[in-house]
Design a protein around this motif. Structure first.
Motif, PDB file in Angstrom:
ATOM      1  N   GLU A 251       0.791  -1.172  -0.036  1.00 34.80           N
ATOM      2  CA  GLU A 251       0.090  -0.099  -0.062  1.00 34.80           C
ATOM      3  C   GLU A 251       0.827   1.153  -0.103  1.00 34.80           C
ATOM      4  O   GLU A 251       0.587   2.329  -0.555  1.00 34.80           O
ATOM      5  CB  GLU A 251      -0.935   0.053   1.282  1.00 34.80           C
ATOM      6  CG  GLU A 251      -1.889  -1.093   1.342  1.00 34.80           C
ATOM      7  CD  GLU A 251      -1.424  -2.553   2.118  1.00 34.80           C
ATOM      8  OE1 GLU A 251      -0.131  -2.604   1.841  1.00 34.80           O
ATOM      9  OE2 GLU A 251      -2.320  -3.082   2.343  1.00 34.80           O
TER      10      GLU A 251
ATOM     11  N   ALA B 104      -2.726  -8.552  13.017  1.00 37.02           N
ATOM     12  CA  ALA B 104      -4.104  -7.572  12.418  1.00 37.02           C
ATOM     13  C   ALA B 104      -5.025  -7.451  13.655  1.00 37.02           C
ATOM     14  O   ALA B 104      -6.340  -7.372  13.511  1.00 37.02           O
ATOM     15  CB  ALA B 104      -4.844  -8.320  11.137  1.00 37.02           C
TER      16      ALA B 104
ATOM     17  N   SER C 265      -5.265  -5.662  16.201  1.00 35.58           N
ATOM     18  CA  SER C 265      -5.819  -4.502  16.418  1.00 35.58           C
ATOM     19  C   SER C 265      -7.039  -3.756  15.407  1.00 35.58           C
ATOM     20  O   SER C 265      -6.990  -4.288  14.149  1.00 35.58           O
ATOM     21  CB  SER C 265      -4.730  -2.969  16.163  1.00 35.58           C
ATOM     22  OG  SER C 265      -5.312  -1.933  16.096  1.00 35.58           O
TER      23      SER C 265
ATOM     24  N   LYS D  20      -7.793  -1.074  14.381  1.00 38.77           N
ATOM     25  CA  LYS D  20      -7.505  -0.023  13.492  1.00 38.77           C
ATOM     26  C   LYS D  20      -6.333  -0.290  12.817  1.00 38.77           C
ATOM     27  O   LYS D  20      -6.225   0.655  11.616  1.00 38.77           O
ATOM     28  CB  LYS D  20      -7.197   1.190  14.392  1.00 38.77           C
ATOM     29  CG  LYS D  20      -8.417   1.568  15.166  1.00 38.77           C
ATOM     30  CD  LYS D  20      -9.270   2.822  14.425  1.00 38.77           C
ATOM     31  CE  LYS D  20     -10.069   3.526  15.536  1.00 38.77           C
ATOM     32  NZ  LYS D  20     -11.172   2.912  15.460  1.00 38.77           N
ATOM     33  N   LEU D  21      -5.313  -1.153  13.265  1.00 38.50           N
ATOM     34  CA  LEU D  21      -3.868  -1.304  12.493  1.00 38.50           C
ATOM     35  C   LEU D  21      -3.719  -2.529  12.003  1.00 38.50           C
ATOM     36  O   LEU D  21      -4.092  -3.446  12.653  1.00 38.50           O
ATOM     37  CB  LEU D  21      -2.854  -0.572  13.438  1.00 38.50           C
ATOM     38  CG  LEU D  21      -2.865   0.846  13.759  1.00 38.50           C
ATOM     39  CD1 LEU D  21      -1.766   1.030  14.816  1.00 38.50           C
ATOM     40  CD2 LEU D  21      -2.431   1.512  12.252  1.00 38.50           C
ATOM     41  N   ILE D  22      -2.678  -2.594  11.020  1.00 38.20           N
ATOM     42  CA  ILE D  22      -1.980  -3.799  10.752  1.00 38.20           C
ATOM     43  C   ILE D  22      -0.512  -3.733  10.737  1.00 38.20           C
ATOM     44  O   ILE D  22      -0.060  -2.748  10.429  1.00 38.20           O
ATOM     45  CB  ILE D  22      -2.473  -4.258   9.122  1.00 38.20           C
ATOM     46  CG1 ILE D  22      -3.730  -4.420   9.001  1.00 38.20           C
ATOM     47  CG2 ILE D  22      -1.644  -5.606   8.938  1.00 38.20           C
ATOM     48  CD1 ILE D  22      -4.362  -4.816   7.545  1.00 38.20           C
TER      49      ILE D  22
ATOM     50  N   GLU E  90       2.601  -5.204   9.772  1.00 35.60           N
ATOM     51  CA  GLU E  90       3.149  -6.020   8.733  1.00 35.60           C
ATOM     52  C   GLU E  90       4.425  -6.361   8.868  1.00 35.60           C
ATOM     53  O   GLU E  90       5.321  -5.481   8.715  1.00 35.60           O
ATOM     54  CB  GLU E  90       3.055  -5.534   7.499  1.00 35.60           C
ATOM     55  CG  GLU E  90       2.491  -6.334   6.229  1.00 35.60           C
ATOM     56  CD  GLU E  90       3.242  -7.587   6.144  1.00 35.60           C
ATOM     57  OE1 GLU E  90       4.222  -8.249   6.776  1.00 35.60           O
ATOM     58  OE2 GLU E  90       2.780  -8.279   4.952  1.00 35.60           O
TER      59      GLU E  90
ATOM     60  N   ASP F 194      -8.555   6.506  16.299  1.00 36.69           N
ATOM     61  CA  ASP F 194      -8.325   6.797  15.219  1.00 36.69           C
ATOM     62  C   ASP F 194      -7.194   7.796  14.764  1.00 36.69           C
ATOM     63  O   ASP F 194      -6.205   7.521  13.871  1.00 36.69           O
ATOM     64  CB  ASP F 194      -9.742   7.508  14.555  1.00 36.69           C
ATOM     65  CG  ASP F 194      -9.857   7.021  13.115  1.00 36.69           C
ATOM     66  OD1 ASP F 194     -10.186   5.882  12.910  1.00 36.69           O
ATOM     67  OD2 ASP F 194      -9.910   7.747  12.217  1.00 36.69           O
TER      68      ASP F 194
ATOM     69  N   TYR G  39      -3.130   1.426   8.071  1.00 38.06           N
ATOM     70  CA  TYR G  39      -4.252   2.055   9.020  1.00 38.06           C
ATOM     71  C   TYR G  39      -5.275   0.989   7.957  1.00 38.06           C
ATOM     72  O   TYR G  39      -5.356   1.131   6.865  1.00 38.06           O
ATOM     73  CB  TYR G  39      -4.462   3.241   8.561  1.00 38.06           C
ATOM     74  CG  TYR G  39      -5.924   3.841   9.141  1.00 38.06           C
ATOM     75  CD1 TYR G  39      -5.918   4.170  10.524  1.00 38.06           C
ATOM     76  CD2 TYR G  39      -7.031   3.965   8.354  1.00 38.06           C
ATOM     77  CE1 TYR G  39      -7.305   4.598  10.992  1.00 38.06           C
ATOM     78  CE2 TYR G  39      -8.125   4.602   8.930  1.00 38.06           C
ATOM     79  CZ  TYR G  39      -8.380   4.816   9.972  1.00 38.06           C
ATOM     80  OH  TYR G  39      -9.512   5.326  10.630  1.00 38.06           O
ATOM     81  N   LYS G  40      -6.320   0.445   8.892  1.00 34.14           N
ATOM     82  CA  LYS G  40      -7.215  -0.413   8.232  1.00 34.14           C
ATOM     83  C   LYS G  40      -8.202   0.207   7.309  1.00 34.14           C
ATOM     84  O   LYS G  40      -8.339   1.179   7.603  1.00 34.14           O
ATOM     85  CB  LYS G  40      -7.838  -1.561   9.385  1.00 34.14           C
ATOM     86  CG  LYS G  40      -6.954  -2.611   9.755  1.00 34.14           C
ATOM     87  CD  LYS G  40      -7.980  -3.423  10.589  1.00 34.14           C
ATOM     88  CE  LYS G  40      -7.247  -4.566  11.108  1.00 34.14           C
ATOM     89  NZ  LYS G  40      -7.801  -5.695  12.059  1.00 34.14           N
ATOM     90  N   GLU G  41      -8.738  -0.479   6.245  1.00 37.72           N
ATOM     91  CA  GLU G  41      -9.749  -0.057   5.543  1.00 37.72           C
ATOM     92  C   GLU G  41      -9.345   0.961   4.544  1.00 37.72           C
ATOM     93  O   GLU G  41     -10.184   1.812   4.090  1.00 37.72           O
ATOM     94  CB  GLU G  41     -10.990   0.129   6.194  1.00 37.72           C
ATOM     95  CG  GLU G  41     -11.815  -0.862   7.150  1.00 37.72           C
ATOM     96  CD  GLU G  41     -12.754  -0.258   8.112  1.00 37.72           C
ATOM     97  OE1 GLU G  41     -12.947   0.877   8.026  1.00 37.72           O
ATOM     98  OE2 GLU G  41     -12.886  -1.123   8.801  1.00 37.72           O
TER      99      GLU G  41
ATOM    100  N   GLY H  17      -6.009   1.264   2.410  1.00 31.85           N
ATOM    101  CA  GLY H  17      -5.413   0.370   1.088  1.00 31.85           C
ATOM    102  C   GLY H  17      -4.731   1.679   0.232  1.00 31.85           C
ATOM    103  O   GLY H  17      -4.043   2.627   0.719  1.00 31.85           O
TER     104      GLY H  17
END
Lengths: 182, 233, 626
Positions: free
Chosen positions: B103, B135, B137, B139-141, B143, B189, B206-208, B210
């Motif tokens: 991303e 993954a 959390s 809110k967060l991944i 990696e 957030d 940050y999730k969602e 991308g």
């Protein structure tokens, strides 16, 4: 000037690099004035018929056939070029490198959610099939590679610049925008 | 007492304020010294060694070394640049940095440095280490394949009581940066977004979100990293 | 357990800077620290759990998994291998019923490897819980394990008589031997305890004491050789509420064990040195950072400190000097070589992972808890006492012009008399060989893995490349008459580790590989260079010794070794030295292995590579024309 001879192949790749090659558009007509294609999916010549000046390799090595083909290219090409991320660092297929091959096969053919009916739990083992390697290897870890053209795929400009440089013997131009890893 | 100091980087006169690091002073004078673990507003910690310069025959990190009167700093030399390129290559082979599937590609500082230093292929063999992904959390991944242990998130992301959300685990080549399970579950957030923005690579996502910028419009698509600092000669 | 942990943390006033002590206490209680324990600790100390975890997972002697009742840490120094470690390991694994790195099914034994534990002259050795067992053989291992299985205690299992000197002190009771082979001014027996504190401090101002040490040109004995007097003067200069004297007893460089002997035989001398340093620099806080491997001396050393307190040699108005207040606390480490680096040591003292700090600022400006801090090696402090007692001029009567006084050498490996030799600076390598009874010598490692490997052959005959010349200022490249090189700051500086390898040793496969493993294990991991390069260089070395190397691989190693020089601390900067110095001085060993004519070799083995997949799918490997 004698025409340089080019061969290309795709190992564990998606042919995207070859597609990008074709993205040089009408310059392919200029290219054909400078070079002659030998073994390549572009002209569908299946076997080497003579010693080749420049070999372009797309894709890394994930199975025994890739290895054999890559070695064949090394023997038959004076200059060998890795083009694209897969050839250079394994690329997408190499995402399996952190996972034992047994687990990959189990997931792909038996346990995976997209596996259809496989009640007998058949794993592909026909002698005709290439044998899978423990991991996906970048090409330069199998044979000596002379040049690298990164990108996924490499920009058409980069391929064009590189080929012109190799064919004419001039220094390669690498504008900032054309060398990218994605 | 004057607070202005003068020193040289690669022969170029630099005028700096007392208390500035070499990196800060260089930047103020239009000289780019490549950095990676350094982040404006956070205390420096020379982890990545990218900003290494030569000072009195010694290698020093420019992000941690205060500028001083009369210094003669070597930065843009073949030797130092080869070390820097080597460091970038080390970071590539010791993780799993598959740019096309990341991303952060196009906005990634590690990638941008590789572009700037014209890395075509690392001189080291790829290690393909086995690393995971957290993954848990909401809110967060985190990696781990992409983490370069720069410590930015450890220093930047803290709660009101000064407790870190991120920390190192283990040592040596097993070192990793992990997210606190408990704090990670309750992260706000704003802090989650800050964590992603602080990360120089795509290790904190940050999730969602991308991919949100098209190729061609990303930070490092057209201009090399550091060109905003460099003054046109 | 929660209540017990709360009791432990409150013992340390819930001070996060005492996390090392807290974790050691928890380990003493249950052998490991669990995630639930970390949760409690985080609450008590006001930290996040990952922050506690960061310290726990950094140190070798901490564990997050349950361990055995007896935890056996078998030393993996190169000299231990040379004295039969493989057989000892095999016997241990058989007798304990488990493999290295795991706990036996009955929970009785945990087996682990550990880096050099300062017993190179009596290896293979092991730490079992807090006791040290030396000179291990398969026979002794069988007996020991049988004893422990039959319910004997570890103390009872030290079935042989204890070692010499204070090793038999009731508070030590260890089977360790001092092996002191040569005494000079530091180790001489005529030491009158605390004479300097009692009689001389009152006669000299702090400035005069610093002056004497400066005049003597004493340089740090840990290996780096920084002038001690100057360090003291720097420490004095900074305004501060407190000042700190730290005695660095983290002796971790493989092959050195002289601090262990000093602390066993002359602890009073070392502590007296700390008091003098404190007086000279107006310090009030004293800390000894004692490596965990020497924990068996902990009780004994604390007893000496208690005696000193009783005699007003520590505490307030020491020895009648008004306002001179100073005390010493011993802090245990938990297994990390890098903590021997002074700023990493300070981080560890503050309860954190032992990660070196960026310099500047130096510890003398901003050290322990932000106070000006002077870190001195055990041997340096001991030497300072002798200097203040006898004067700088007396000290200058020993050694060479640029390196004054004597040096304790820890000699081990292929020689008849391994042990401690106190020699004058300027002593040649040849003399060390003669003293220690080393007749058959292929190589000598001076200064441990981070030092240099010296060869018998002159290098000139081997030729030098530009790449090799790059390393010239480092002093790693040995010129002619190798064994006539002298131990001194201008020729061969050393912290005192001398390891001797005879002509039968496989230098690359055994020695260099062992040293690289050491650096891989002990890197803190913070710098991108030191975290990754030792591992990559070892892989390359493996490629070469397996016969797949080409000439370019040797140059690659030298090139990569340059990059690591930009690391933050001495560990990182020297982590490539085993490879680099062996190439510089033993290039022929590498040349023997590489393929002279080939310019490429990939090590790739198709048969091996397809084996796993073929086995899994059930097909035979048939190789065509590869």
């Amino acid at each position: 000037m004698e025409k340089k001879i080019i061969a290309t192949t795709s190992l564990a790749g998606c042919f995207g690099c070859h597609m990008s090659f074709l993205d040089i558009d009408e310059r392919i007509l200029d290219l054909i004035e400078l070079v002659e294609f030998n073994k390549s999916p572009i002209d569908d010549i299946k076997n080497f018929t003579k010693q080749v000046d420049i070999g372009l390799i797309e894709g890394g090595c994930c199975n025994s056939e890739n290895i054999e083909l890559l070695k064949l290219f090394r023997e038959n090409c004076n200059i060998l070029v890795s083009f694209g991320e897969c050839a250079i660092m394994g690329g997408l297929p190499a995402l399996r490198n952190g996972i034992p091959i047994e687990e990959c096969l189990q997931e792909a053919y038996i346990d995976g959610p997209t596996v259809g009916e496989n009640k007998q739990k058949i794993l592909p083992n026909n002698e005709e099939l290439p044998m899978l390697l423990d991991k996906v290897y970048p090409c330069h870890e199998i044979v000596k590679i002379d040049y690298f053209l990164p990108g996924c795929p490499p920009r058409a400009e980069l391929i064009w610049n590189a080929l012109v440089a190799l064919v004419t013997g001039k220094e390669m131009e690498l504008p900032y925008e054309v060398v990218k890893f994605d | 007492m004057s607070t202005t100091i003068r020193f040289k980087i690669d022969g170029k006169e630099i005028i700096a304020e007392k208390g500035q690091t070499i990196v800060e002073a260089a930047k103020a004078n239009g000289v780019y010294i490549p950095t990676l673990c350094n982040f404006e507003g956070l205390p420096p910690k020379g982890c990545c060694r990218m900003c290494t310069v030569k000072l009195n025959k010694r290698y020093m990190t420019a992000c941690t070394t205060p500028a001083a009167d009369g210094m003669e700093v070597e930065s843009d030399t073949p030797e130092i640049n080869d070390f820097r390129k080597g460091i970038i290559e080390l970071l590539f082979v010791s993780g799993n940095h598959f740019c096309p599937a990341c991303e952060k590609s196009g906005n990634c500082e590690l990638q941008a440095l590789a572009y700037r230093f014209k890395m075509m292929v690392p001189r080291f063999p790829f290690l393909f280490p086995q690393k995971g992904l957290d993954a848990s959390s909401p809110k967060l991944i985190k990696e781990q394949n992409r983490c370069i242990m720069c410590k930015r998130c450890i220093k930047a992301i803290k709660d009101d009581e000064g407790r870190s959300y991120f920390a190192y685990q283990y040592r040596g080549n097993k070192l990793e940066v992990i997210l606190d399970k408990k704090l990670g579950k309750e992260i706000s957030d704003a802090l989650a977004r800050k964590a992603m923005d602080t990360c120089p690579v795509g290790s904190i996502i940050y999730k969602e979100l991308g991919y949100y910028q098209p190729i061609g419009k990303r930070k490092y698509d057209k201009e090399p990293i550091g060109s905003d600092i460099e003054v046109q000669q | 357990m929660k209540d017990k942990i709360i009791k432990i943390t409150s013992r340390y006033q819930n001070d996060r800077h005492r996390l090392m002590d807290i974790l050691i206490d928890i380990h003493d209680l249950q052998g490991y620290v669990s995630d639930t324990d970390i949760e409690v600790l985080a609450q008590q100390l006001g930290m996040s759990e990952v922050e506690i975890n960061e310290t726990v997972t950094f140190y070798h002697f901490f564990s997050k998994k349950p361990r055995g009742k007896y935890n056996i840490f078998l030393n993996n120094s190169i000299t231990a291998f040379m004295r039969g470690r493989e057989k000892v390991k095999k016997t241990l694994e058989e007798e304990c019923g488990t493999k290295i790195g795991s706990v036996s099914p009955d929970g009785l034994f945990g087996l682990y490897s550990t880096s050099c534990m300062g017993m190179n002259d009596q290896g293979p050795s092991a730490i079992i819980n807090d006791k040290v067992f030396t000179n291990l053989t398969p026979y002794r291992v069988r007996k020991l394990i049988a004893d422990l299985k039959s319910g004997k205690t570890l103390d009872e299992a030290i079935y042989e008589s204890t070692g010499d000197g204070n090793n038999s002190d009731p508070d030590v009771r260890s089977m360790v031997f001092n092996n002191i082979r040569k005494r000079m001014i530091l180790l001489e027996r005529n030491y009158k305890k605390f004479e300097v504190i009692r009689n001389l401090l009152i006669k000299h101002s702090p400035d005069e004491i610093v002056g004497i040490v400066e005049e003597s040109n004493l340089r740090g004995r840990g290996g780096a050789g920084f002038p001690t007097g100057l360090k003291w003067r720097f420490g004095r200069r900074v305004e501060a509420d407190h000042r700190v004297i730290i005695c660095n007893a983290d002796e971790g460089e493989p092959g050195t064990f002289k601090d262990r002997v000093l602390l066993t035989e002359f602890p009073d001398l070392v502590f007296e040195g700390m008091v003098i340093a404190a007086y000279a620099t107006s310090a009030d806080i004293g800390l000894v950072y004692l490596r965990y491997e020497y924990r068996y001396l902990y009780k004994y050393l604390n007893r000496i400190l208690d005696e000193m307190r009783k005699q007003n040699l520590l505490g307030e108005n020491i020895a009648g000097v008004k306002h001179f207040n100073f005390d010493i606390r011993i802090q245990l480490g938990a297994g990390a070589y890098v903590c021997g680096e002074e700023s990493a040591l300070i981080e560890s003292l503050e309860g954190k992972r032992g990660e070196p700090r960026d310099k500047p600022p130096f510890p003398v400006q901003n050290g322990y808890l932000g106070y000006p801090t002077i870190v001195n090696n055990v041997e340096t402090l001991a030497a300072a006492v002798r200097i203040v007692k006898n004067g700088a001029d007396w000290f200058k009567g020993f050694g060479t012009t640029d390196s004054l006084g004597t040096k304790l050498l820890s000699v081990s490996g292929d020689c008849k008399f391994p042990g401690i030799y106190e020699v004058e600076w300027g002593t040649s390598i040849r003399e060390v060989m003669e003293m220690s009874g080393a007749d058959d010598v292929q190589a000598i490692q001076v200064g441990g893995p981070s030092g240099v490997m010296i060869s018998v052959k002159d290098i000139d005959s081997l030729g030098t490349t530009d790449l090799m010349k790059w390393y010239k200022p480092s002093g790693m490249m040995v010129a002619q008459k190798t064994f006539d090189r002298r131990l001194s700051y201008s020729d061969l500086p050393t912290g005192g580790s001398i390891m001797i390898f005879n002509s039968q040793r496989d230098l690359l496969n055994e020695v260099v590989m062992n040293f690289m493993d050491f650096f891989i294990e002990e890197s803190c991991g913070s710098c991108s260079t030191c975290r990754n390069l030792p591992f990559l260089m070892k892989k390359k070395l493996e490629k070469i010794v397996s016969g797949h190397g080409v000439r370019k691989d040797i140059d690659d190693l030298l090139n990569w070794g340059r990059i690591i020089k930009v690391s933050r601390c001495g560990l990182g900067q020297t982590a490539a030295n085993p490879v680099v110095s062996s190439i510089l001085n033993f290039r022929y060993l590498y040349e023997q292995h590489v393929k002279a004519m080939a310019d490429f070799d990939n090590v790739f083995d198709m048969e091996k590579s397809v084996e796993a997949a073929n086995n899994f799918v059930g097909r035979k490997t048939i190789l065509h024309h590869v």
